[in-house]
Design an enzyme around this catalytic site. Structure first.
Site, mmCIF file in Angstrom:
data_model
loop_
_atom_site.group_PDB
_atom_site.id
_atom_site.type_symbol
_atom_site.label_atom_id
_atom_site.label_comp_id
_atom_site.label_asym_id
_atom_site.label_seq_id
_atom_site.Cartn_x
_atom_site.Cartn_y
_atom_site.Cartn_z
ATOM 1 N N SER A 6 28.667 64.485 66.539
ATOM 2 C CA SER A 6 28.484 64.262 65.103
ATOM 3 C C SER A 6 28.853 65.531 64.340
ATOM 4 C CB SER A 6 27.034 63.874 64.806
ATOM 5 O OG SER A 6 26.870 63.742 63.408
ATOM 6 N N ASP A 33 29.857 61.256 59.689
ATOM 7 C CA ASP A 33 28.901 60.659 58.756
ATOM 8 C C ASP A 33 29.451 60.737 57.335
ATOM 9 O OD1 ASP A 33 26.554 60.040 60.462
ATOM 10 O OD2 ASP A 33 26.664 62.190 60.866
ATOM 11 N N GLY A 142 21.155 66.429 59.801
ATOM 12 C CA GLY A 142 21.087 66.740 61.214
ATOM 13 C C GLY A 142 19.827 67.549 61.486
ATOM 14 N N GLY A 143 19.533 67.722 62.768
ATOM 15 C CA GLY A 143 18.442 68.608 63.150
ATOM 16 C C GLY A 143 17.047 68.023 63.044
ATOM 17 N N ASP A 173 21.546 57.484 67.632
ATOM 18 C CA ASP A 173 22.035 58.502 66.702
ATOM 19 C C ASP A 173 20.858 59.288 66.132
ATOM 20 O OD1 ASP A 173 23.459 60.066 64.953
ATOM 21 O OD2 ASP A 173 24.034 58.421 63.610
ATOM 22 N N GLY A 174 20.876 60.596 66.379
ATOM 23 C CA GLY A 174 19.892 61.493 65.760
ATOM 24 C C GLY A 174 18.842 62.010 66.712
ATOM 25 N N GLY A 175 18.664 63.325 66.703
ATOM 26 C CA GLY A 175 17.581 63.936 67.474
ATOM 27 C C GLY A 175 17.799 63.969 68.970
ATOM 28 N N GLY A 195 24.651 65.896 67.195
ATOM 29 C CA GLY A 195 25.216 66.932 66.338
ATOM 30 C C GLY A 195 24.670 68.304 66.659
HETATM 31 C C1 DX5 Z 1 22.094 61.426 60.333
HETATM 32 C C2 DX5 Z 1 23.395 61.232 61.041
HETATM 33 C C3 DX5 Z 1 23.494 61.720 62.435
HETATM 34 C C4 DX5 Z 1 23.260 63.192 62.585
HETATM 35 C C5 DX5 Z 1 22.815 63.490 63.995
HETATM 36 O O1 DX5 Z 1 22.229 60.959 59.027
HETATM 37 O O2 DX5 Z 1 23.727 59.849 61.064
HETATM 38 O O3 DX5 Z 1 24.769 61.382 62.994
HETATM 39 O O4 DX5 Z 1 24.382 63.951 62.302
HETATM 40 O O5 DX5 Z 1 22.602 64.844 64.056
HETATM 41 P P1 DX5 Z 1 21.538 65.514 65.029
HETATM 42 O O6 DX5 Z 1 22.076 65.397 66.408
HETATM 43 O O7 DX5 Z 1 21.490 66.902 64.520
HETATM 44 O O8 DX5 Z 1 20.236 64.785 64.854
HETATM 45 ZN ZN ZN Z 2 25.533 59.292 62.138
#
Ligand code: DX5
Ligand code: ZN
Length: 218
Positions: A6, A33, A142-143, A173-175, A195
């Site tokens: 991401s 995104d 992210g994060g 997706d995410g975390g 990400g």
């Molecule tokens: C959140 C996004 C994710 C995000 C994931 O709105 O859809 O794709 O970038 O990032 P991490 O891995 O940092 O949670």
């Molecule tokens: Zn995403």
């Protein structure tokens, strides 16, 4: 296990180099995104970025439309040759019509469910899509930390998927981190969308190896 990077977490001043770095580290695809400041409380990325970044990698790109009116944006992004267009169920007035529009532009259909949204809401649509994205964080940044409620939803999605006669990929997706990837994969994910854990790591290659399961989490 497919790993999608991401780009929200990549260095925005050097996206071409970041894409190249992630490809060299072994990621399978890229996740972009798109945010309009309304559906998600943030702004992110425009269509012209995709062809610019495609010059830095041979890996496919997927678009994640975290916007209020995805239908209005499909054309602009589909023209960039992205492989999958991911839309959020609660932004679709007529899901089947949006899916048709995506396919007519030669992209695969991804459907995202928010963290608090019930899987049942998507049940009848699973036969119509190629990728189900279960959000483990709220759209926007992210994060964030993964909501562990996603494991149950993932296992349920996997059971529904097994009843289908066609292939459907399931992504989280995410975390996603090296600490929780094992549990996510065990619960049935086919794809990790990651990400921060990738781009903030001092050694991206080792994170990629762990996330893709070629090295067990430490
Ligand atoms: C959140 C996004 C994710 C995000 C994931 O709105 O859809 O794709 O970038 O990032 P991490 O891995 O940092 O949670
Ligand atoms: Zn995403």
């Amino acid at each position: 296990m497919r790993l999608s990077a991401s780009l929200l977490a990549a260095d925005p001043s050097a996206l071409g180099a970041e894409v190249h770095r992630a490809q060299s580290a072994g990621v399978d695809r890229f996740h972009v995104d798109v945010m309009d400041g309304r559906y998600a409380p943030n702004l992110a990325l425009t269509p012209r970025l995709i062809p610019a970044l495609q010059r830095h990698t041979s890996r496919p790109f997927d678009i994640h439309l975290e916007v209020e009116s995805p239908d209005a944006m499909l054309r602009a992004f589909a023209c960039t040759g992205v492989e999958t267009i991911i839309v959020h169920l609660d932004t679709l007035r007529e899901p089947l019509s949006t899916f048709r529009e995506i396919r007519s532009r030669h992209a695969a259909v991804g459907l995202a469910l928010n963290r608090t949204q019930d899987l049942e809401a998507a049940r009848d649509l699973l036969a119509e899509i190629d990728l189900l994205v279960l959000m483990a964080v709220d759209p926007g940044f992210g994060g964030q930390s993964l909501d562990s409620g996603v494991y149950t939803k993932l296992a349920a999605a996997r059971r529904l998927r097994d009843q289908l006669s066609r292939s459907l990929e399931i992504a989280i997706d995410g975390g996603v981190t090296t600490d929780n990837a094992g549990e996510i994969v065990a619960a049935g994910a086919d794809q990790l969308i990651t990400g921060t854990a990738l781009f903030a790591a001092p050694d991206m290659r080792s994170v990629v190896e762990t996330l893709k399961g070629t090295r067990r989490p430490a």
